[in-house]
Design a protein around this motif. Structure first.
Motif, short mmCIF file in Angstrom:
data_model
loop_
_atom_site.label_atom_id
_atom_site.label_comp_id
_atom_site.label_asym_id
_atom_site.label_seq_id
_atom_site.Cartn_x
_atom_site.Cartn_y
_atom_site.Cartn_z
N LEU A 7 -0.64 -34.98 -28.69
CA LEU A 7 -1.09 -33.86 -27.85
C LEU A 7 -1.79 -32.80 -28.69
N LEU A 8 -1.24 -32.52 -29.87
CA LEU A 8 -1.88 -31.54 -30.75
C LEU A 8 -3.27 -32.00 -31.16
N LYS A 9 -3.40 -33.27 -31.53
CA LYS A 9 -4.71 -33.81 -31.91
C LYS A 9 -5.69 -33.71 -30.73
N LYS A 10 -5.22 -34.07 -29.55
CA LYS A 10 -6.06 -33.99 -28.36
C LYS A 10 -6.53 -32.56 -28.11
N ASN A 11 -5.60 -31.60 -28.20
CA ASN A 11 -5.95 -30.19 -27.96
C ASN A 11 -6.87 -29.64 -29.03
N LEU A 12 -6.66 -30.02 -30.28
CA LEU A 12 -7.55 -29.56 -31.35
C LEU A 12 -8.96 -30.11 -31.16
N LYS A 13 -9.06 -31.37 -30.78
CA LYS A 13 -10.38 -31.97 -30.55
C LYS A 13 -11.09 -31.29 -29.38
N ALA A 14 -10.33 -30.99 -28.32
CA ALA A 14 -10.92 -30.31 -27.16
C ALA A 14 -11.40 -28.91 -27.55
N SER A 15 -10.61 -28.21 -28.37
CA SER A 15 -10.98 -26.87 -28.81
C SER A 15 -12.23 -26.91 -29.68
N LYS A 19 -15.91 -25.28 -28.78
CA LYS A 19 -16.52 -24.30 -29.68
C LYS A 19 -17.90 -24.78 -30.15
N GLN A 20 -18.05 -26.08 -30.38
CA GLN A 20 -19.36 -26.61 -30.76
C GLN A 20 -20.35 -26.46 -29.60
N GLN A 21 -19.86 -26.66 -28.38
CA GLN A 21 -20.72 -26.49 -27.20
C GLN A 21 -21.16 -25.03 -27.08
N ALA A 24 -23.81 -24.22 -29.62
CA ALA A 24 -25.12 -24.81 -29.34
C ALA A 24 -25.86 -24.13 -28.18
N SER A 25 -25.19 -23.20 -27.49
CA SER A 25 -25.82 -22.57 -26.33
C SER A 25 -26.54 -21.29 -26.74
N ASP A 26 -27.87 -21.38 -26.88
CA ASP A 26 -28.67 -20.20 -27.22
C ASP A 26 -28.51 -19.11 -26.19
N LYS A 27 -28.41 -19.51 -24.92
CA LYS A 27 -28.27 -18.52 -23.84
C LYS A 27 -27.00 -17.69 -24.02
N GLN A 28 -25.88 -18.37 -24.28
CA GLN A 28 -24.62 -17.65 -24.43
C GLN A 28 -24.61 -16.81 -25.72
N MET A 29 -25.22 -17.32 -26.77
CA MET A 29 -25.30 -16.56 -28.03
C MET A 29 -26.08 -15.26 -27.82
N LYS A 30 -27.20 -15.36 -27.10
CA LYS A 30 -28.03 -14.17 -26.86
C LYS A 30 -27.33 -13.19 -25.93
N LEU A 31 -26.68 -13.70 -24.89
CA LEU A 31 -25.93 -12.84 -23.97
C LEU A 31 -24.82 -12.09 -24.71
N TYR A 161 -23.22 -8.44 -18.15
CA TYR A 161 -23.23 -9.48 -19.18
C TYR A 161 -22.09 -10.44 -18.89
N CYS A 162 -22.42 -11.69 -18.57
CA CYS A 162 -21.40 -12.70 -18.28
C CYS A 162 -21.42 -13.75 -19.38
N ILE A 163 -20.37 -13.78 -20.18
CA ILE A 163 -20.27 -14.76 -21.27
C ILE A 163 -19.34 -15.87 -20.79
N ILE A 164 -19.87 -17.08 -20.67
CA ILE A 164 -19.11 -18.21 -20.13
C ILE A 164 -18.64 -19.10 -21.28
N ALA A 165 -17.31 -19.21 -21.42
CA ALA A 165 -16.73 -20.07 -22.44
C ALA A 165 -16.62 -21.49 -21.90
N PRO A 166 -17.11 -22.48 -22.62
CA PRO A 166 -16.94 -23.86 -22.17
C PRO A 166 -15.50 -24.31 -22.37
N GLY A 167 -15.15 -25.40 -21.74
CA GLY A 167 -13.81 -25.96 -21.85
C GLY A 167 -13.32 -26.43 -20.50
N SER A 168 -12.55 -27.50 -20.51
CA SER A 168 -12.07 -28.07 -19.25
C SER A 168 -10.67 -27.58 -18.88
#
Length: 197
Positions: A7-15, A19-21, A24-31, A161-168
């Motif tokens: 479970l820890l490995k799964k959660n770390l991979k998801a995190s 964070k990589q997503q 990679a989002s120029d829109k969110q970085m600029k916002l 300013y709406c900053i959207i964090a990715p993640g499921s």
């Protein structure tokens, strides 16, 4: 213990993936950069930051307010910030008299002035009391920021300013919110007080 490791490995991979997503989002970085600049300018003009959320996001609001008032990483003068989640008398009075949906909007009306900034935290972007707070900011001409997740919900149409964090999952979204919060405070510290040595 084996299940816990998996479970820890799964959660770390998801995190890491979320964070990589985000990275990679120029829109969110600029916002985020625009939102951080707005907070810097707010402080330069003598304004204050007010933060709100529910549940874990309420704890995040208090965490972030603490970083501004005390410090993030170095000694410097205090910066005025307040979490709108900590005064039990105010919260219970508003909840009892006006309903839970008005928990933050009523405080915004009473405490905030032009030049201040409201930061709402909602993993769904749909929390009714955050939405009502954002609506109140709009009607009062107060700048608003929201940290949220999923597709931003209704909050994305109400906040400046709406900053959207990715993640499921809520947990992954909240982890990114903490990175955003620490980075926001770090940006303000470096501009207002100079780069740390």
């Amino acid at each position: 213990m084996y299940g816990a490791e998996l479970l820890l490995k799964k959660n770390l991979k998801a995190s890491i993936a979320a964070k990589q997503q985000m990275l990679a989002s120029d829109k969110q970085m600029k916002l985020f950069a625009c939102a951080a600049n707005a907070v810097v300018e707010c402080y330069k003009q003598g304004g204050r930051l007010y933060i709100a959320g529910n549940g874990g996001s309420a704890a995040d609001a208090q965490h972030l307010a603490t970083e501004f008032v005390s410090k993030l990483a170095r000694d410097r003068a205090a910066l005025p910030a307040e979490a709108l989640t900590v005064d039990s008398s105010v919260l219970t009075a508003i909840g009892n008299d006006y309903g839970f949906d008005n928990l933050f909007s009523r405080q915004i009306e009473g405490k905030m002035r032009s030049g201040d900034i409201f930061l709402g935290i909602s993993t769904s972007g749909q929390s009714p009391n955050i939405l009502k707070g954002l609506e109140t900011c709009k009607s009062l001409g107060i700048t608003s920021i929201v940290f949220c997740g999923n597709d931003g919900g209704q909050a994305k149409d109400l906040a400046d300013y709406c900053i959207i964090a990715p993640g499921s999952t809520t947990g992954t979204i909240q982890e990114i919110h903490i990175v955003l919060a620490h980075t926001l405070c770090g940006c303000v510290e470096s501009v207002i007080f100079g780069e740390s040595k």
